[in-house]
Scaffold this motif. Sequence first.
Motif: not given
Length: 414
Positions: A242, A245, A262-265, A279, A284-286
Amino acid sequence: MGSDWTTLTGCLVLLIAERLLANDVTDYIRFRAVCNSWRQHTEDPRVGDGLEPRYLPRSWIMLEEAPVAPFRHRFLNTNSGGVITVDIPELEDCDVLGPSLGGLLTLREKRTHALGLFHPLTSYITQLPPLVSLLHPVANDPTLVEPEYHQPTAIGFSDGWRTVAIFCKMVDKVAVAKPGDWNWRWISVRPYLMKSAASVAGYFFLVSKTTLFELSSDGAHGHGLPRVTPVADVPVPGGVVPSSCRHTLVEDDGDRLTLVKEVFYWPQGREPPPEGPNMLTMPRRCSVYTVDLGPMTVVPSRLNGRALFVGDDRAVWAWPGAFPGSHLAADTIYTARPNRLFTVHACRVAPSGPLNVVLHAHRLADGSAVRSQFGNDETEAVNPKGIVEAVSSYVGSDRGGRARPQLYMAGPAV
């Protein structure tokens, strides 16, 4: 008895009232309004300074749209699909802030910055201390802009419903008070880097990137400062590295706590733009977790057929079955953030231009995500909205945004 229902005995009135209350306080209030006899045999929902938990509205939100009439707003029940209109003349002198306690609106008096909790079904206002009391004594001046920076990003109960607690993320403070108090008792939580807060079952919790904390104070006596105690570790999701987050705590059905991570990458092999990642649009993944309040453990979870809408200061559960034919999807997290330009004028931060909402829909079943954006100019004739857009506008609202400092200001519309 004949057809005169007002002659029901006290025991039958109480039995009917209890069953109605189990469904929604709205039905209970309508039942009491039928006649004086039924009111005499049932409890006034305004008891306990209007904060008795079982009389709080559930699943009601005030729609982000132009008023039906001056200070008359529509409220939507995201569990049943019901809609009511409520007159709120208090909005002439008050702003509506983001977080809500149950379904109570959090109002801030424009002149004094005093907080109030407005019950939309009884029109009762629970008075709380002004935000000015969160300032350092040397800056205790209600004309300063700082009280607006102290607007709460979460509000709830603490100490087993004995106190009201607020979390002010913009200034890293947590505070407690009882209705009628003159001041908030507060502490700084800046060293903990708290991300979000929520209350459940009368207790207030905060979360950092790695730890779940519980807030406590001597709420029965109103002396001393509140304190936070670590109670559980927060899992670290794998699969991606990440870049950032976002953690959100959400009350679930009054007795459970849900944590959304909520992970931003940035995708491997792709270079971020020179100006840095956006952003609002970056992938992102949740992940969803349930906090078990017994052993205080945080375990992976699902939404059990529901949808969950998450914004910066608000989160709303919605039941897809209440909106047949809509695009509301089960087991889906909708993350909505405002995207609006701001300008500074006369020491105040004010919105400039229309609000745009950036929406990400995360389907937990297959891990897929869809991003969209829509404008919200508060006029349905120009901008018709379905249930997804309506609730996303609510959680993604930047109400009170004129007071938000630089870190909350969005860039140009994408």
